[in-house]
Scaffold this motif. Structure first.
Motif, PDB file in Angstrom:
ATOM      1  N   PRO A 150       0.814  -1.221   0.000  1.00  0.00           N
ATOM      2  CA  PRO A 150       0.000   0.000   0.000  1.00  0.00           C
ATOM      3  C   PRO A 150       0.851   1.276   0.000  1.00  0.00           C
ATOM      4  CG  PRO A 150      -0.817  -1.536   1.644  1.00  0.00           C
ATOM      5  CD  PRO A 150       0.446  -2.121   1.091  1.00  0.00           C
ATOM      6  N   MET A 151       1.994   1.259   0.659  1.00  0.00           N
ATOM      7  CA  MET A 151       2.840   2.450   0.692  1.00  0.00           C
ATOM      8  C   MET A 151       3.409   2.764  -0.693  1.00  0.00           C
ATOM      9  SD  MET A 151       2.540   3.894   3.464  1.00  0.00           S
ATOM     10  CE  MET A 151       3.749   5.153   3.327  1.00  0.00           C
ATOM     11  N   GLU A 152       3.766   1.746  -1.456  1.00  0.00           N
ATOM     12  CA  GLU A 152       4.273   1.970  -2.802  1.00  0.00           C
ATOM     13  C   GLU A 152       3.189   2.575  -3.692  1.00  0.00           C
ATOM     14  OE1 GLU A 152       6.184  -1.392  -4.649  1.00  0.00           O
ATOM     15  OE2 GLU A 152       7.150  -1.920  -2.758  1.00  0.00           O
ATOM     16  N   LYS A 153       1.961   2.101  -3.512  1.00  0.00           N
ATOM     17  CA  LYS A 153       0.837   2.633  -4.289  1.00  0.00           C
ATOM     18  C   LYS A 153       0.624   4.121  -4.001  1.00  0.00           C
ATOM     19  CE  LYS A 153      -1.890  -1.607  -4.323  1.00  0.00           C
ATOM     20  NZ  LYS A 153      -3.169  -2.192  -3.891  1.00  0.00           N
ATOM     21  N   ILE A 154       0.689   4.460  -2.733  1.00  0.00           N
ATOM     22  CA  ILE A 154       0.443   5.847  -2.328  1.00  0.00           C
ATOM     23  C   ILE A 154       1.622   6.744  -2.715  1.00  0.00           C
ATOM     24  CG2 ILE A 154       0.129   7.351  -0.325  1.00  0.00           C
ATOM     25  CD1 ILE A 154      -1.357   5.010   0.999  1.00  0.00           C
ATOM     26  N   ALA A 155       2.828   6.264  -2.531  1.00  0.00           N
ATOM     27  CA  ALA A 155       4.024   7.082  -2.757  1.00  0.00           C
ATOM     28  C   ALA A 155       4.132   7.563  -4.197  1.00  0.00           C
ATOM     29  CB  ALA A 155       5.272   6.298  -2.369  1.00  0.00           C
ATOM     30  N   THR A 156       3.760   6.745  -5.161  1.00  0.00           N
ATOM     31  CA  THR A 156       3.871   7.130  -6.571  1.00  0.00           C
ATOM     32  C   THR A 156       3.038   8.360  -6.876  1.00  0.00           C
ATOM     33  OG1 THR A 156       4.198   4.818  -7.173  1.00  0.00           O
ATOM     34  CG2 THR A 156       3.572   6.317  -8.937  1.00  0.00           C
ATOM     35  N   GLY A 157       1.779   8.346  -6.490  1.00  0.00           N
ATOM     36  CA  GLY A 157       0.889   9.475  -6.773  1.00  0.00           C
ATOM     37  C   GLY A 157       1.246  10.717  -5.987  1.00  0.00           C
ATOM     38  N   ILE A 158       1.596  10.540  -4.731  1.00  0.00           N
ATOM     39  CA  ILE A 158       1.943  11.699  -3.908  1.00  0.00           C
ATOM     40  C   ILE A 158       3.233  12.342  -4.408  1.00  0.00           C
ATOM     41  CG2 ILE A 158       2.677  12.407  -1.601  1.00  0.00           C
ATOM     42  CD1 ILE A 158       0.485  10.661  -0.486  1.00  0.00           C
ATOM     43  N   SER A 159       4.161  11.535  -4.854  1.00  0.00           N
ATOM     44  CA  SER A 159       5.399  12.078  -5.414  1.00  0.00           C
ATOM     45  C   SER A 159       5.109  12.941  -6.633  1.00  0.00           C
ATOM     46  CB  SER A 159       6.333  10.933  -5.798  1.00  0.00           C
ATOM     47  OG  SER A 159       7.473  11.436  -6.432  1.00  0.00           O
ATOM     48  N   GLU A 160       4.245  12.453  -7.521  1.00  0.00           N
ATOM     49  CA  GLU A 160       3.864  13.244  -8.705  1.00  0.00           C
ATOM     50  C   GLU A 160       3.190  14.542  -8.281  1.00  0.00           C
ATOM     51  OE1 GLU A 160       0.727  13.102 -12.403  1.00  0.00           O
ATOM     52  OE2 GLU A 160       1.579  11.204 -11.754  1.00  0.00           O
ATOM     53  N   ALA A 161       2.310  14.449  -7.295  1.00  0.00           N
ATOM     54  CA  ALA A 161       1.584  15.639  -6.840  1.00  0.00           C
ATOM     55  C   ALA A 161       2.542  16.692  -6.284  1.00  0.00           C
ATOM     56  CB  ALA A 161       0.554  15.252  -5.782  1.00  0.00           C
ATOM     57  N   LEU A 162       3.472  16.281  -5.469  1.00  0.00           N
ATOM     58  CA  LEU A 162       4.374  17.238  -4.833  1.00  0.00           C
ATOM     59  C   LEU A 162       5.414  17.813  -5.800  1.00  0.00           C
ATOM     60  CD1 LEU A 162       4.870  15.522  -1.370  1.00  0.00           C
ATOM     61  CD2 LEU A 162       3.413  17.471  -1.950  1.00  0.00           C
TER      62      LEU A 162
END
Length: 181
Positions: free
Chosen positions: A120-132
């Protein structure tokens, strides 16, 4: 490893994380700063021509005003047509960062909704990284550009005032030359 190699790899990773929106922000940012630079240079050219071209030739007030007006329309109008475009582009960079934030959050929620073997952390990290990354890029492009835009507008006002002052000085010289004869 060389410093250039490390920086190059970091930039490539960053560009990959930001997605298409980051590329758009970078393209608009390069265009924005090129316009700011060329407009500033055009304004300096106008100012140097203003200092060098106009001297009193004893002409009538009407012809002096006409000459200044044509000069101003030929040179300063070019600068003033560009300033609203620069202002819009500053806003586009900021809104591009917001678009990247929304896009990154959509990726985050999409990844969370899919069934995969990733944690789940890998799933979340990808999108949040793009957002930031895109938010940061949009702000890094827009904030200095907004400051330069304000300086450019102020400089245009100063140069316009100098042009009017120069026109009045040439008219005064013309009047004095006419009185002495």
């Amino acid at each position: 490893m060389s410093l250039f190699y490390v920086i190059s790899n970091e930039c490539q990773a960053l560009l990959g994380e930001g997605g298409v929106v980051l590329w758009g922000i970078l393209v608009v940012g390069v265009w924005l700063y090129a316009m700011i630079f060329s407009t500033w240079c055009g304004l300096q050219k106008f100012e140097s021509k203003l200092d060098n071209e106009f001297v009193s030739d004893g002409g009538a007030k009407r012809s002096i005003v006409r000459e200044f007006t044509v000069f101003e329309l030929d040179h300063l109008a070019w600068v003033e047509r560009r300033t609203p475009v620069i202002g819009v582009m500053v806003g586009v960079c900021t809104l591009g960062g917001l678009l990247g934030t929304v896009s990154g959050m959509l990726v985050t929620f999409s990844n969370m909704a899919t069934l995969s073997t990733a944690s789940p952390m890998e799933k979340i990290a990808t999108g949040i990284s793009e957002a930031l990354v895109t938010t940061q890029a949009g702000l890094l492009m827009a904030l200095p550009a907004a400051f330069l835009y304000a300086l450019l507008l102020r400089r245009v006002a100063i140069v316009r005032s100098r042009a009017e002052g120069k026109m009045h000085a040439v008219i005064r010289e013309s009047d004095m030359g006419g009185c002495a004869q």
